[in-house]
Scaffold this active site. Structure first.
Site, PDB file in Angstrom:
ATOM      1  N   ASN A   1      65.159  16.512  -2.476  1.00 39.31           N
ATOM      2  CA  ASN A   1      66.236  15.870  -2.327  1.00 39.31           C
ATOM      3  C   ASN A   1      65.939  14.308  -2.172  1.00 39.31           C
ATOM      4  O   ASN A   1      65.040  14.048  -1.461  1.00 39.31           O
ATOM      5  CB  ASN A   1      67.047  16.231  -1.099  1.00 39.31           C
ATOM      6  CG  ASN A   1      68.371  15.531  -0.746  1.00 39.31           C
ATOM      7  OD1 ASN A   1      69.327  15.976  -1.305  1.00 39.31           O
ATOM      8  ND2 ASN A   1      68.600  14.630  -0.081  1.00 39.31           N
ATOM      9  N   GLU A   2      66.482  13.512  -3.101  1.00 42.26           N
ATOM     10  CA  GLU A   2      66.265  12.238  -3.235  1.00 42.26           C
ATOM     11  C   GLU A   2      64.885  11.723  -2.868  1.00 42.26           C
ATOM     12  O   GLU A   2      64.511  11.257  -1.996  1.00 42.26           O
ATOM     13  CB  GLU A   2      67.295  11.505  -2.001  1.00 42.26           C
ATOM     14  CG  GLU A   2      68.584  11.685  -2.231  1.00 42.26           C
ATOM     15  CD  GLU A   2      69.419  10.929  -1.287  1.00 42.26           C
ATOM     16  OE1 GLU A   2      69.226  10.507  -0.283  1.00 42.26           O
ATOM     17  OE2 GLU A   2      70.812  10.513  -1.791  1.00 42.26           O
TER      18      GLU A   2
ATOM     19  N   ARG B   1      63.091  13.214   7.975  1.00 38.25           N
ATOM     20  CA  ARG B   1      62.857  14.214   6.627  1.00 38.25           C
ATOM     21  C   ARG B   1      61.925  13.046   5.821  1.00 38.25           C
ATOM     22  O   ARG B   1      61.837  12.057   6.214  1.00 38.25           O
ATOM     23  CB  ARG B   1      64.110  14.382   6.159  1.00 38.25           C
ATOM     24  CG  ARG B   1      64.891  13.109   5.813  1.00 38.25           C
ATOM     25  CD  ARG B   1      66.027  13.468   5.196  1.00 38.25           C
ATOM     26  NE  ARG B   1      67.071  12.278   4.877  1.00 38.25           N
ATOM     27  CZ  ARG B   1      68.219  12.515   4.418  1.00 38.25           C
ATOM     28  NH1 ARG B   1      68.745  13.640   3.732  1.00 38.25           N
ATOM     29  NH2 ARG B   1      69.110  11.603   4.117  1.00 38.25           N
TER      30      ARG B   1
ATOM     31  N   GLU C   1      76.346  13.826  -4.715  1.00 38.84           N
ATOM     32  CA  GLU C   1      76.995  13.399  -3.492  1.00 38.84           C
ATOM     33  C   GLU C   1      77.823  12.356  -3.581  1.00 38.84           C
ATOM     34  O   GLU C   1      77.468  11.129  -3.760  1.00 38.84           O
ATOM     35  CB  GLU C   1      76.050  13.107  -2.313  1.00 38.84           C
ATOM     36  CG  GLU C   1      74.930  14.057  -2.167  1.00 38.84           C
ATOM     37  CD  GLU C   1      73.841  13.821  -0.883  1.00 38.84           C
ATOM     38  OE1 GLU C   1      74.023  12.745  -0.420  1.00 38.84           O
ATOM     39  OE2 GLU C   1      72.604  14.545  -1.095  1.00 38.84           O
TER      40      GLU C   1
ATOM     41  N   TRP D   1      74.913   7.348  10.838  1.00 41.54           N
ATOM     42  CA  TRP D   1      74.211   8.365  11.731  1.00 41.54           C
ATOM     43  C   TRP D   1      74.384   7.919  13.126  1.00 41.54           C
ATOM     44  O   TRP D   1      74.828   6.774  13.298  1.00 41.54           O
ATOM     45  CB  TRP D   1      72.696   7.799  11.214  1.00 41.54           C
ATOM     46  CG  TRP D   1      72.262   8.600   9.972  1.00 41.54           C
ATOM     47  CD1 TRP D   1      72.838   9.181   8.866  1.00 41.54           C
ATOM     48  CD2 TRP D   1      70.762   8.645   9.217  1.00 41.54           C
ATOM     49  NE1 TRP D   1      72.384   9.368   7.942  1.00 41.54           N
ATOM     50  CE2 TRP D   1      70.876   9.205   8.042  1.00 41.54           C
ATOM     51  CE3 TRP D   1      69.602   8.269   9.870  1.00 41.54           C
ATOM     52  CZ2 TRP D   1      69.890   9.301   7.254  1.00 41.54           C
ATOM     53  CZ3 TRP D   1      68.592   8.301   9.026  1.00 41.54           C
ATOM     54  CH2 TRP D   1      68.641   8.856   7.922  1.00 41.54           C
TER      55      TRP D   1
ATOM     56  N   GLU E   1      73.207  13.060  11.723  1.00 38.95           N
ATOM     57  CA  GLU E   1      74.368  12.893  10.771  1.00 38.95           C
ATOM     58  C   GLU E   1      75.821  13.167  11.204  1.00 38.95           C
ATOM     59  O   GLU E   1      76.625  13.629  10.555  1.00 38.95           O
ATOM     60  CB  GLU E   1      74.255  13.328   9.359  1.00 38.95           C
ATOM     61  CG  GLU E   1      73.096  12.630   8.531  1.00 38.95           C
ATOM     62  CD  GLU E   1      72.858  12.964   7.075  1.00 38.95           C
ATOM     63  OE1 GLU E   1      73.604  13.903   6.839  1.00 38.95           O
ATOM     64  OE2 GLU E   1      72.137  12.262   6.387  1.00 38.95           O
TER      65      GLU E   1
HETATM   66  C1  GAL Z   1      72.067  11.170   1.181  1.00 40.07           C
HETATM   67  C2  GAL Z   1      71.373  12.423   1.536  1.00 40.07           C
HETATM   68  C3  GAL Z   1      72.217  13.586   2.246  1.00 40.07           C
HETATM   69  C4  GAL Z   1      72.730  12.875   3.431  1.00 40.07           C
HETATM   70  C5  GAL Z   1      73.528  11.652   3.013  1.00 40.07           C
HETATM   71  C6  GAL Z   1      74.457  10.827   4.202  1.00 40.07           C
HETATM   72  O1  GAL Z   1      71.099  10.135   0.927  1.00 40.07           O
HETATM   73  O2  GAL Z   1      70.813  13.164   0.195  1.00 40.07           O
HETATM   74  O3  GAL Z   1      71.350  14.530   2.471  1.00 40.07           O
HETATM   75  O4  GAL Z   1      71.601  12.625   4.375  1.00 40.07           O
HETATM   76  O5  GAL Z   1      72.734  10.633   2.271  1.00 40.07           O
HETATM   77  O6  GAL Z   1      73.247  10.452   4.894  1.00 40.07           O
END
Ligand code: GAL
Length: 686
Positions: A150-151, A112, A316, A324, A366
């Site tokens: 996202n991020e 991504r 989050e 991962w 993930e």
């Molecule tokens: C964050 C991300 C999520 C997911 C999570 C766990 O950085 O926004 O989409 O990837 O980490 O890896």
């Protein structure tokens, strides 16, 4: 909705991926979320294909059906714009949208964030998908707010595509006007780098020893930040024009090479952070590392977050162990830790907590990033803990909007942050002092803020703090120096550390005697300087008989007129020479400390200034507990967070109501392992 404070009450949410599950699960998932106390569900941030399976073909059926189910359960969503994961058709048809590494090799489809912010094609595709979504969902009653992308800058925070070079040239032309100015600012006469046409200027490229011109790299970091901010603004401009004013705009995460303050001011109603304290227990970390604060270190990130947005959210919040298939292994959060980390966020100013994620993914990289539920989805201890958090939230719902109360602030600015990244010497001192001040603040119960100096920072913002520490402002500008001087003159106390004031805003070193523009403020001049080497004896600066660590790097000082020497070095070839100088200026005073700040040295400053143990009127707690206070009107909530794996005892000095138990407590009180207590202090005048 008030845009200056999105959440009226402490609110719980969760991250959910309807596209990962059979639709038959939606109904029971949403019902169980609701039963657990969840009100908001963040969705869609990676689901571009569900909206635009082929270029220009838009379909909303899937999320329409999902939102119908959401509405039926009395929940609402935060809808992500799905631009963090470009569709395969876009990566394939338009390779120009791909980011590249420093050698110019593109990152391919499959992970991504492989796009670049400056590709005109990617910006056009973004404009289209965001407009379509905003028009379709901008008035939908089940949509509470929007998350942009996202991020931003996660995974990759450097960009080397051809579009980036083209945009970098535009950025530089605007900044410098002419190549002569650019050559001057970058000092290109060094090593014969002089540019004679704009076509010779690129984003940093692969060079011998990986040593690119540092002044160029500093501008490059500014450029990346500018690119990310402008990409977010492209989206927020569309959203603002199309969506109902009741829907808020946010984005999540906190990553490098990004001026999050500007991003928030330009594009967001609320900033959200992603908090994963379980990283502290990764199998690669050294568990015996003696002064490590482990998961408590996330309070530093939360302090940064609060500087960006005092009333923030956590998009989050960790619920299960991270991992991962390709990296990251750590034990599952122990019973109680999910609550502890939730309350850590709340203690620092979060008004919204959204857990990552509802159910652990059965697919993709993930599969080990555990959510509340495991793959099978049956009730488990983590879901039970979420329910208990909801009950605890019920006891403190009205804390939303309450201000975190800091006793002092550490000053920062993006020029120094990015210049330090280019500079190994500065990185070493900066890292030591960042940890030194944070650890001292935590372990002496002296709550701190970060305050970022920006072009429009007003004196009043500085005057909120009796003490400001600017640990290693190598770059000091005229306007920042003037602001600092005004702060001291008005009664503030300011502490500089070594390596202050020897660079200009280009990152070039200045020829004025060090510490440059700080010299007149603190009445000190640097006569000599050196790293403290591994073969040297430890060095201290002795202040009124107390030796303070003078770690990492020493500036040997001389006092100027009107300044006093408070401390001298006790070893090395400059033993007996001044290491700590103070100057009284107007109603305040400025200090120059000729070293980096260890925890010991920083704690000594806090003690001497009478700031340590800020809550000792109310309670005494061991250093293993973090203490934090939030205040709204006259109401004050005092948090005690025990990060330890053993129960601990605190002494409550006056009868105080503890809100989670509902009991009035006094005297010796036990806080469970990983436990949190919240005491309501007596009301004060507003
Ligand atoms: C964050 C991300 C999520 C997911 C999570 C766990 O950085 O926004 O989409 O990837 O980490 O890896």
């Amino acid at each position: 909705m008030k845009k200056d404070r999105v959440f009226e009450k402490l609110t719980m949410g969760v991250c959910y991926y309807p596209e990962h599950w059979d639709e038959s699960l939606w109904d029971s998932d949403l019902r169980r979320m609701k039963e657990a106390g969840i009100e908001l569900v963040r969705v869609a941030e990676f689901a571009w294909n569900k909206f635009e399976p082929e270029e220009g073909v838009f379909t909303f059926d899937f999320f329409d059906r999902f939102l119908e189910t959401v509405e039926r359960h009395g929940l609402r969503v935060i809808l992500g714009t799905p631009t963090a994961t470009p569709p395969a058709w876009a990566s394939h048809n338009y390779p120009e949208i791909l980011n590249a590494d420093i050698r110019g090799i593109p990152y391919r489809h499959g992970a991504r964030r492989h796009y670049n912010y400056n590709s005109p094609k990617y910006r056009a595709l973004t404009q289209e998908i965001v407009t379509q979504l905003a028009r379709h969902y901008g008035r939908h009653p089940a949509v509470a707010g929007w998350q942009i992308d996202n991020e931003l800058n996660c995974e990759l925070n450097e960009f080397y595509s051809e579009s980036d070079t083209a945009a970098f040239r535009v950025f530089l032309r605007k900044k410098y006007g002419s190549l002569d100015e650019l050559n001057r600012a970058w000092g290109t006469v060094f090593w014969n780098q002089t540019y004679t046409s704009w076509e010779q200027v690129f984003v940093p490229r692969y060079t011998a020893n990986n040593s690119t011109n540092p002044h160029e790299v500093l501008d490059y970091y500014r450029f990346i930040s500018e690119s990310a901010c402008s990409y977010a603004k492209l989206q927020s401009d569309i959203l603002r024009a199309e969506i109902s004013p009741d829907q808020f705009i946010t984005t999540n995460g906190m990553f490098r090479n990004l001026d999050n303050h500007r991003l928030t001011r330009e594009s967001l109603d609320i900033y959200t952070y992603d908090s994963y304290p379980d990283f502290a227990f990764q199998l690669t970390e050294d568990p015996l590392h003696s002064d490590s604060l482990n998961d408590r270190k996330w309070s530093r990130n939360l302090t940064e977050t609060r500087s960006v947005c005092p009333h923030f959210g956590i998009m989050e919040q960790q619920s299960g162990s991270p991992g991962w298939n390709t990296r990251m292994e750590a034990p599952a959060p122990k019973p109680g830790q999910m609550t502890l980390w939730t309350m850590q966020s709340v203690a620092h100013g979060a008004d919204y907590i959204s857990y990552f994620r509802w159910r652990t993914s059965t697919i993709g990289t993930e599969i080990y990033w555990h959510g509340i539920l495991d793959y099978c989805g049956k009730n488990n201890r983590r879901l039970a803990e979420v329910r208990q958090v909801t009950q605890k939230f019920d006891a403190i719902r009205d804390i939303a909007g309450a201000e975190y109360q800091a006793s002092f602030a550490v000053l920062k600015d993006y020029d120094n942050q990015w210049d330090t990244q280019t500079d190994k010497w500065l990185t070493r001192v900066d890292k030591a002092s960042e940890k030194g001040w944070f650890n001292a603040s935590q372990l002496t119960h002296t709550p701190m803020d970060y305050l970022y100096l920006r072009d429009d920072t007003a004196l009043e913002e500085l005057l909120r703090y009796p003490l400001l520490v600017y640990p290693h402002a190598a770059i000091l500008t005229e306007s920042r120096a003037a602001l600092l001087r005004s702060y001291v003159e008005a009664g503030g106390r300011l502490v500089f550390g070594c390596r202050t004031g020897y660079k200009a805003v280009t990152g070039q070193c200045v020829m004025d005697p060090m510490p440059g523009l700080a010299r007149e403020i603190c009445g000190a001049e640097v006569e000599d300087f050196t790293f403290v080497g591994p073969a040297d004896d430890p060095v201290h600066i002795v202040w009124d008989g107390t030796p303070l660590d003078a770690a990492v790097f020493n500036d040997v000082l001389e006092p100027l007129d009107g300044a006093e020497v408070l401390g001298t070095f006790d070893s090395n070839y400059y033993a007996g020479k001044p290491g700590l100088i103070r100057k009284k200026l107007g109603k305040g005073e400025a200090y120059y400390f000729g070293a980096a700040f260890t925890q010991q040295a920083a704690a000594e400053f806090l003690r001497r200034f009478g700031l340590a143990e800020a809550f000792s009127d109310w309670l005494d707690a061991p250093s293993g507990c973090e203490l934090a206070l939030r205040k709204k009107g006259g109401k004050r909530w005092l948090f005690v967070l025990n990060y330890g794996s053993q129960a601990t005892e605190i002494t409550v000095k006056h009868p105080l109501r503890e809100l989670f138990s509902g009991e009035t407590q006094t005297g010796a009180v036990t806080v469970a392992k990983y436990g949190v207590s919240v005491f309501l202090l007596p009301e004060v005048e507003k």
